[in-house]
Design a protein around this motif. Structure first.
Motif, mmCIF file in Angstrom:
data_model
loop_
_atom_site.group_PDB
_atom_site.id
_atom_site.type_symbol
_atom_site.label_atom_id
_atom_site.label_comp_id
_atom_site.label_asym_id
_atom_site.label_seq_id
_atom_site.Cartn_x
_atom_site.Cartn_y
_atom_site.Cartn_z
ATOM 1 N N GLN A 5 38.419 55.152 51.741
ATOM 2 C CA GLN A 5 38.632 53.840 51.140
ATOM 3 C C GLN A 5 39.276 54.038 49.776
ATOM 4 O OE1 GLN A 5 35.095 51.524 50.433
ATOM 5 N NE2 GLN A 5 36.175 50.140 49.079
ATOM 6 N N THR A 6 40.429 53.427 49.578
ATOM 7 C CA THR A 6 41.104 53.525 48.285
ATOM 8 C C THR A 6 40.313 52.750 47.247
ATOM 9 O OG1 THR A 6 43.266 53.725 49.347
ATOM 10 C CG2 THR A 6 43.252 53.073 47.030
ATOM 11 N N VAL A 7 39.972 53.429 46.149
ATOM 12 C CA VAL A 7 39.217 52.778 45.076
ATOM 13 C C VAL A 7 40.045 52.643 43.798
ATOM 14 C CG1 VAL A 7 36.942 53.383 45.975
ATOM 15 C CG2 VAL A 7 38.093 54.952 44.397
ATOM 16 N N ALA A 8 41.157 53.382 43.708
ATOM 17 C CA ALA A 8 42.015 53.298 42.524
ATOM 18 C C ALA A 8 43.377 53.905 42.831
ATOM 19 C CB ALA A 8 41.377 54.034 41.340
ATOM 20 N N GLN A 9 44.358 53.517 42.004
ATOM 21 C CA GLN A 9 45.696 54.097 42.069
ATOM 22 C C GLN A 9 46.149 54.364 40.638
ATOM 23 O OE1 GLN A 9 48.637 52.152 44.583
ATOM 24 N NE2 GLN A 9 47.013 50.938 45.520
ATOM 25 N N ALA A 10 46.825 55.484 40.446
ATOM 26 C CA ALA A 10 47.372 55.799 39.128
ATOM 27 C C ALA A 10 48.519 56.786 39.294
ATOM 28 C CB ALA A 10 46.296 56.408 38.217
ATOM 29 N N ASN A 11 49.609 56.522 38.618
ATOM 30 C CA ASN A 11 50.764 57.424 38.628
ATOM 31 C C ASN A 11 51.205 57.813 40.028
ATOM 32 O OD1 ASN A 11 50.847 57.552 35.747
ATOM 33 N ND2 ASN A 11 49.089 58.919 35.832
ATOM 34 N N GLY A 12 51.171 56.859 40.946
ATOM 35 C CA GLY A 12 51.607 57.118 42.310
ATOM 36 C C GLY A 12 50.575 57.836 43.173
ATOM 37 N N GLN A 13 49.399 58.105 42.635
ATOM 38 C CA GLN A 13 48.346 58.795 43.378
ATOM 39 C C GLN A 13 47.311 57.784 43.872
ATOM 40 O OE1 GLN A 13 48.098 62.436 43.674
ATOM 41 N NE2 GLN A 13 50.226 62.150 43.081
ATOM 42 N N LEU A 14 46.803 58.020 45.067
ATOM 43 C CA LEU A 14 45.698 57.226 45.599
ATOM 44 C C LEU A 14 44.410 57.990 45.375
ATOM 45 C CD1 LEU A 14 47.153 56.103 49.051
ATOM 46 C CD2 LEU A 14 47.141 54.829 46.902
ATOM 47 N N PHE A 15 43.384 57.311 44.936
ATOM 48 C CA PHE A 15 42.052 57.877 44.763
ATOM 49 C C PHE A 15 41.171 57.228 45.809
ATOM 50 C CE2 PHE A 15 44.288 58.495 40.924
ATOM 51 C CZ PHE A 15 43.751 59.599 40.284
ATOM 52 N N LYS A 16 40.666 58.041 46.736
ATOM 53 C CA LYS A 16 39.903 57.508 47.855
ATOM 54 C C LYS A 16 38.535 58.158 47.933
ATOM 55 C CE LYS A 16 43.773 56.350 50.844
ATOM 56 N NZ LYS A 16 44.237 56.406 52.235
ATOM 57 N N VAL A 17 37.519 57.349 48.209
ATOM 58 C CA VAL A 17 36.196 57.891 48.473
ATOM 59 C C VAL A 17 36.080 58.130 49.969
ATOM 60 C CG1 VAL A 17 35.017 56.900 46.480
ATOM 61 C CG2 VAL A 17 35.161 55.581 48.595
ATOM 62 N N ALA A 18 35.285 59.125 50.311
ATOM 63 C CA ALA A 18 35.056 59.451 51.717
ATOM 64 C C ALA A 18 33.734 60.187 51.819
ATOM 65 C CB ALA A 18 36.187 60.321 52.266
ATOM 66 N N LYS A 19 33.190 60.219 53.016
ATOM 67 C CA LYS A 19 32.040 61.068 53.279
ATOM 68 C C LYS A 19 32.205 61.658 54.657
ATOM 69 C CE LYS A 19 29.053 57.003 53.650
ATOM 70 N NZ LYS A 19 27.800 56.435 53.164
ATOM 71 N N GLY A 20 31.623 62.826 54.843
ATOM 72 C CA GLY A 20 31.807 63.499 56.116
ATOM 73 C C GLY A 20 30.590 64.298 56.513
ATOM 74 N N ILE A 21 30.500 64.476 57.804
ATOM 75 C CA ILE A 21 29.524 65.378 58.394
ATOM 76 C C ILE A 21 30.194 65.903 59.658
ATOM 77 C CG2 ILE A 21 28.280 63.661 59.757
ATOM 78 C CD1 ILE A 21 25.683 65.186 58.890
ATOM 79 N N GLY A 22 29.953 67.160 59.982
ATOM 80 C CA GLY A 22 30.717 67.780 61.067
ATOM 81 C C GLY A 22 32.034 68.251 60.485
ATOM 82 N N SER A 23 33.115 68.100 61.235
ATOM 83 C CA SER A 23 34.403 68.538 60.700
ATOM 84 C C SER A 23 35.525 67.631 61.169
ATOM 85 C CB SER A 23 34.704 69.981 61.125
ATOM 86 O OG SER A 23 34.980 70.048 62.495
ATOM 87 N N THR A 24 36.646 67.741 60.462
ATOM 88 C CA THR A 24 37.865 67.061 60.884
ATOM 89 C C THR A 24 38.577 67.986 61.869
ATOM 90 O OG1 THR A 24 39.298 68.023 59.181
ATOM 91 C CG2 THR A 24 38.092 66.016 58.588
ATOM 92 N N ARG A 25 39.785 67.625 62.229
ATOM 93 C CA ARG A 25 40.645 68.514 63.023
ATOM 94 C C ARG A 25 41.469 69.345 62.042
ATOM 95 N NH1 ARG A 25 42.717 63.624 66.882
ATOM 96 N NH2 ARG A 25 40.826 63.521 68.143
ATOM 97 N N TRP A 26 41.947 70.494 62.504
ATOM 98 C CA TRP A 26 42.887 71.278 61.696
ATOM 99 C C TRP A 26 44.148 70.447 61.516
ATOM 100 C CZ3 TRP A 26 42.279 75.693 59.060
ATOM 101 C CH2 TRP A 26 41.134 76.449 59.325
ATOM 102 N N HIS A 27 44.645 70.394 60.292
ATOM 103 C CA HIS A 27 45.848 69.614 60.014
ATOM 104 C C HIS A 27 46.469 70.092 58.707
ATOM 105 C CE1 HIS A 27 42.736 67.642 57.627
ATOM 106 N NE2 HIS A 27 43.701 67.121 56.883
ATOM 107 N N LYS A 28 47.642 69.565 58.404
ATOM 108 C CA LYS A 28 48.305 69.855 57.133
ATOM 109 C C LYS A 28 49.092 68.630 56.709
ATOM 110 C CE LYS A 28 52.279 71.982 59.338
ATOM 111 N NZ LYS A 28 53.262 73.062 59.274
ATOM 112 N N HIS A 29 49.417 68.584 55.443
ATOM 113 C CA HIS A 29 50.220 67.507 54.879
ATOM 114 C C HIS A 29 51.479 68.151 54.315
ATOM 115 C CE1 HIS A 29 46.643 64.970 55.209
ATOM 116 N NE2 HIS A 29 45.969 65.972 54.671
#
Length: 116
Positions: free
Chosen positions: A21-45
């Motif tokens: 969830q995006t909670v703030a933006q500054a200088n073109g950057q998104l600041f997002k909160v998240a929580k996790g348990i387990g794992s995501t998939r392998w990926h890259k940006h």
């Protein structure tokens, strides 16, 4: 302008692990909160770095050549183009910073993982 964000409240409002969830933006950057348990998939940006700031719990950023263990207060940047797979054995709460961080399968999100 009401630009104040309470991080614990934003985290408490999340209903799905590995969603952001995006909670703030500054200088073109998104600041997002998240929580996790387990794992995501392998990926890259390919187009951006991805910065993790752990708020609570422990988060492991698996890289192909090593694991980076993060605890509360730790920060780590995954450079653009580097494959990674975040995982948490118990719930981790964190902030993600990037240009356009995704919260879908392309961004590593597993199938819908609702909170208990």
């Amino acid at each position: 302008m009401d630009d104040k964000v309470n991080i614990p409240s934003a985290l408490a409002g999340l209903t799905e692990f590995w969603s952001q969830q995006t909670v703030a933006q500054a200088n073109g950057q998104l600041f997002k909160v998240a929580k996790g348990i387990g794992s995501t998939r392998w990926h890259k940006h390919d187009d951006q770095d991805e910065l993790f700031v752990v708020y609570a719990g422990r988060l492991t950023i698996q890289l192909r050549d090593r694991d980076v263990e993060l605890g509360s207060g730790d920060i780590f940047t995954v450079p653009r183009g580097v494959e990674h797979c975040p995982k948490a054995d118990v719930e981790a709460q964190f902030l993600i910073v990037g240009l356009n961080i995704t919260s879908n399968a392309a961004g590593g999100k597993p199938e819908m993982v609702a909170q208990p």
